[in-house]
Structures are given as C-alpha cells and as structure tokens.
Design a protein around this motif. Sequence first.
Motif, PDB file in Angstrom:
ATOM      1  N   MET A  79      65.711  61.005  32.294  1.00 35.97           N
ATOM      2  CA  MET A  79      66.261  62.028  32.404  1.00 35.97           C
ATOM      3  C   MET A  79      65.962  62.949  30.882  1.00 35.97           C
ATOM      4  SD  MET A  79      69.636  62.538  34.184  1.00 35.97           S
ATOM      5  CE  MET A  79      69.883  64.096  33.636  1.00 35.97           C
ATOM      6  N   PHE A  80      65.985  62.189  29.942  1.00 35.51           N
ATOM      7  CA  PHE A  80      65.984  62.748  28.519  1.00 35.51           C
ATOM      8  C   PHE A  80      64.603  63.012  28.251  1.00 35.51           C
ATOM      9  CE2 PHE A  80      65.767  62.142  23.667  1.00 35.51           C
ATOM     10  CZ  PHE A  80      66.482  63.189  23.566  1.00 35.51           C
ATOM     11  N   LYS A  81      63.610  62.031  28.596  1.00 36.25           N
ATOM     12  CA  LYS A  81      62.230  62.219  28.579  1.00 36.25           C
ATOM     13  C   LYS A  81      61.748  63.566  29.260  1.00 36.25           C
ATOM     14  CE  LYS A  81      57.655  59.883  29.261  1.00 36.25           C
ATOM     15  NZ  LYS A  81      57.219  58.740  29.635  1.00 36.25           N
ATOM     16  N   THR A  82      62.328  63.677  30.612  1.00 37.27           N
ATOM     17  CA  THR A  82      61.930  64.621  31.193  1.00 37.27           C
ATOM     18  C   THR A  82      62.239  65.969  30.635  1.00 37.27           C
ATOM     19  OG1 THR A  82      61.932  63.535  33.360  1.00 37.27           O
ATOM     20  CG2 THR A  82      62.155  66.002  33.435  1.00 37.27           C
ATOM     21  N   LEU A  83      63.741  66.142  30.283  1.00 41.21           N
ATOM     22  CA  LEU A  83      64.176  67.343  29.743  1.00 41.21           C
ATOM     23  C   LEU A  83      63.449  67.493  28.405  1.00 41.21           C
ATOM     24  CD1 LEU A  83      68.060  66.796  30.171  1.00 41.21           C
ATOM     25  CD2 LEU A  83      66.461  68.165  31.131  1.00 41.21           C
ATOM     26  N   LEU A  84      63.075  66.729  27.590  1.00 39.74           N
ATOM     27  CA  LEU A  84      62.374  67.101  26.222  1.00 39.74           C
ATOM     28  C   LEU A  84      60.946  67.772  26.638  1.00 39.74           C
ATOM     29  CD1 LEU A  84      62.539  64.019  23.995  1.00 39.74           C
ATOM     30  CD2 LEU A  84      63.554  65.969  23.509  1.00 39.74           C
ATOM     31  N   GLU A  85      60.322  67.287  27.567  1.00 44.90           N
ATOM     32  CA  GLU A  85      58.910  67.980  28.098  1.00 44.90           C
ATOM     33  C   GLU A  85      59.390  69.301  28.474  1.00 44.90           C
ATOM     34  OE1 GLU A  85      55.883  66.914  28.093  1.00 44.90           O
ATOM     35  OE2 GLU A  85      56.540  65.145  26.982  1.00 44.90           O
ATOM     36  N   ILE A  86      60.373  69.370  29.228  1.00 45.26           N
ATOM     37  CA  ILE A  86      60.823  70.958  29.600  1.00 45.26           C
ATOM     38  C   ILE A  86      61.075  71.685  28.176  1.00 45.26           C
ATOM     39  CG2 ILE A  86      62.520  72.370  30.843  1.00 45.26           C
ATOM     40  CD1 ILE A  86      62.981  69.735  32.805  1.00 45.26           C
ATOM     41  N   ASN A  87      61.866  71.214  27.510  1.00 46.09           N
ATOM     42  CA  ASN A  87      62.305  71.954  26.234  1.00 46.09           C
ATOM     43  C   ASN A  87      60.922  72.372  25.488  1.00 46.09           C
ATOM     44  OD1 ASN A  87      64.214  71.327  23.340  1.00 46.09           O
ATOM     45  ND2 ASN A  87      64.169  73.157  24.775  1.00 46.09           N
ATOM     46  N   LYS A  88      59.842  71.697  25.443  1.00 49.29           N
ATOM     47  CA  LYS A  88      58.359  72.024  24.895  1.00 49.29           C
ATOM     48  C   LYS A  88      58.154  73.305  25.191  1.00 49.29           C
ATOM     49  CE  LYS A  88      56.822  67.251  23.949  1.00 49.29           C
ATOM     50  NZ  LYS A  88      55.737  66.351  24.275  1.00 49.29           N
ATOM     51  N   LYS A  89      58.429  73.688  26.732  1.00 51.86           N
ATOM     52  CA  LYS A  89      57.869  74.944  27.196  1.00 51.86           C
ATOM     53  C   LYS A  89      59.147  76.282  27.081  1.00 51.86           C
ATOM     54  CE  LYS A  89      54.854  72.634  30.489  1.00 51.86           C
ATOM     55  NZ  LYS A  89      54.520  72.186  31.858  1.00 51.86           N
ATOM     56  N   HIS A  90      60.219  75.658  27.243  1.00 49.80           N
ATOM     57  CA  HIS A  90      61.453  76.623  27.282  1.00 49.80           C
ATOM     58  C   HIS A  90      62.442  76.338  26.202  1.00 49.80           C
ATOM     59  CE1 HIS A  90      59.761  77.659  31.157  1.00 49.80           C
ATOM     60  NE2 HIS A  90      59.868  76.185  31.384  1.00 49.80           N
ATOM     61  N   GLN A  91      62.631  77.405  25.215  1.00 54.44           N
ATOM     62  CA  GLN A  91      63.694  76.966  23.992  1.00 54.44           C
ATOM     63  C   GLN A  91      65.017  76.696  24.336  1.00 54.44           C
ATOM     64  OE1 GLN A  91      63.330  80.252  21.237  1.00 54.44           O
ATOM     65  NE2 GLN A  91      65.093  79.495  20.007  1.00 54.44           N
ATOM     66  N   HIS A  92      65.533  77.282  25.486  1.00 53.76           N
ATOM     67  CA  HIS A  92      66.769  77.293  25.929  1.00 53.76           C
ATOM     68  C   HIS A  92      67.126  76.851  27.365  1.00 53.76           C
ATOM     69  CE1 HIS A  92      68.157  79.895  22.557  1.00 53.76           C
ATOM     70  NE2 HIS A  92      66.938  80.743  22.897  1.00 53.76           N
ATOM     71  N   LEU A  93      67.913  75.405  27.533  1.00 52.89           N
ATOM     72  CA  LEU A  93      67.783  75.048  28.779  1.00 52.89           C
ATOM     73  C   LEU A  93      69.332  75.471  29.339  1.00 52.89           C
ATOM     74  CD1 LEU A  93      66.554  71.426  28.018  1.00 52.89           C
ATOM     75  CD2 LEU A  93      65.467  73.533  28.507  1.00 52.89           C
ATOM     76  N   VAL A  94      69.327  75.842  30.725  1.00 53.03           N
ATOM     77  CA  VAL A  94      70.514  76.360  31.123  1.00 53.03           C
ATOM     78  C   VAL A  94      70.822  75.276  32.480  1.00 53.03           C
ATOM     79  CG1 VAL A  94      71.790  78.072  32.219  1.00 53.03           C
ATOM     80  CG2 VAL A  94      70.321  78.878  30.332  1.00 53.03           C
TER      81      VAL A  94
END
Length: 353
Positions: A79-94
């Motif tokens: 999960m953390f790996k997936t979220l890090l990839e998402i965070n590269k494209k989006h600054q704020h995760l909601v």
Amino acid sequence: MYPDIKYSELEEKLKSDDYVLIDVRTPKEYAQETIPGAINVPLFSNEEREIVGTAYKQQSVDEAKMLGVEAVSKRLPEMFKTLLEINKKHQHLVFFCARGGFRSASIVAFLKSLKISALKLDGGYKSYRTYVIEKLPEVTKDIELVVLYGNTGTGKTQVLEALKRKGADVLDLEGCANHRGSTLGAVGLGEPNTQKMFESLLYDALKDKKTNLVFTEGESKRIGRSVIPEYIFDKIRGGIHVEITAPMDTRVENIVSDYVYDSDDDLIEALNYLRKRLGSEKIDSYIERVKQDDYRSVARDLMIEYYDPMYEHNPKNYVFQVENVDPERTAEILLEHFQVESRKLKEKDSLLF
C-alpha cells in the motif's frame, strides 16, 4: 485530531492535480459506488472486511481492531509503495472510507507520521452522498434540455460524444447508468451502475456546465438499475425534442459496433430474454446466426421486427430533425441550429423591455 476536510471545501481543489481522492474501502464497496475520480487503495480485502465486521458485532471492538491491524500489517508495504507513486503526481492525498472512521483515520495518521500530506474526508462517503443529494437538484434547476430521440442504431450516443468534443454541455444518461436502456442494453458493458453511482455521475456531468443548454438523449425513466430522478425526468419530457434519423445500413453498422465483442455470451443471454416477445423459433435462428458471426442480419431483423415498431408506438413532437451519417457533422448542425435559436430568443426578450 486528524486533519479533516469537507467535500464542499474540497470540490474546487479537485479541479487541479494537487489533490486526489483515495477510497480505502474494499474493492467490492468501490465497485458498487464511489466518488467519481477516486482511486481505490483498499485497507482490507472483501473477505477481511467481513471477518472484521463479524468480530465487531459478535465479539468485541478490541478483537475487531486486532484483526484489522493484522490484516493491514500484511498489506502495508504494498500500500505504501502505491501511495508513494500516487503522491508523485498529487501533492495532497485525501482519504475516505464509509463514514470517515477507523479505516481512513488510521492511514492518515500513518502517513502524517511520515510527513506526507494526507487529509481525511469529513464524514467519508456518507457525507459526500448527502452532499450530492442536496446539490443535484440545484445544478439541474435552471437547465434546458435538448433531447435527442431516434430509432435504435441512429447513433445518438455518438452524436452526444461529438457534441461534447466540440465544447457543448452534455448529459449522457446511458453512460452514467452504464446501460443502454434496452433489453440488450448491458451487452459488453459489465455490471450496470447502482442508483447512488448514477446520481454521482449525473452531478459530476452537470456541476461545471458552461451554459444552461444541455444536450441529452431521450430515455425511459429506468435505465438498467438506475431511475432518473423525477425533477430531471420532468426536464426531459418538457425539453426541446429533436429527432435523429439514419439510413438502415448505417444503423446496422452502429449496432454491430456497439454490441459485438470478443465473446457472444452476453449477446446470446440477452437474446434469450426476448423469447416471449419474438418466439423461440426466431430467437433460435438469431442465436445460430450470431454463432456464425452473421451479426448484421440479426441487427437488421431486430430493428425491423422489434425495435422500430416499439419506437413508432411512442410518437413525439419534434422541433427539428437531422439525418446522422457522420456524428461530427450532425453535432455541427445541431450546434449551428441551436445557436441561431438562442439568438432569436434573446432578440425576442430584448424587444419586451
């Protein structure tokens, strides 16, 4: 306290890539309904969610939490790996779950401890659902619908898609329902959307409309599993009705394009539902032709013997008619016509003052 944000505060922010919604509910919950545009990164599998829920009801809150922690701990690195990839494209995760409780709060707390910008949607999906119920009537209140009618296969959906590409405001009811509205309407599309997802997509289609003139397609009140809200259905009945026609050969090609996929299973299953109306002998003939890849003769016969007679039983008064052999050109004709009509109305109004 975890940093919460209300959907009303978030909606405008989601128009940029800085913010993204992450649904941490199970794949099953996500498939049934979610917030349009949300990414599914589930804390629990469908089975784990049932186990934790059963423990919560039949054993204790502590036991349910322990089972939850055990389940999440196994999945956390992935999960953390997936979220890090998402965070590269989006600054704020909601993040959101069903009600903004344990699931979303736990992942937000974890990410905040790692200095990653994470927010929790206040009230979760339930609060978003309440927001849509309140706002959908508001965004439809002042719209005027140009409603496209026409026999099966005349390419009304293609015309709507062309109108949208040209910048017109469009409400694709069948797209929102993930169903074409007829007996064969689910062929090749998978599961129809739930009522909640249908209404979310209606709101998503209308919330940023540029004008109050919206193009849509004439539909029955029920499309697959979804029921058009009464206040929108009234707009359809009272809208500006346009008839789309097309030559039979064009209609046949449109039907084949829409309904023929790698597998014939869905098509054959749908044809079987017509046995009472068309008779087993005729349906057996259709199925045999489908198995021989003779889709065009089946499409032609169905339109002549089944769909066209049904359409003729529901006559409408049309203000305009256009033949559709090229959806792009048809869209241009419609836009030209209704821009002229709009100017006429404005000129008429100016004469009254």
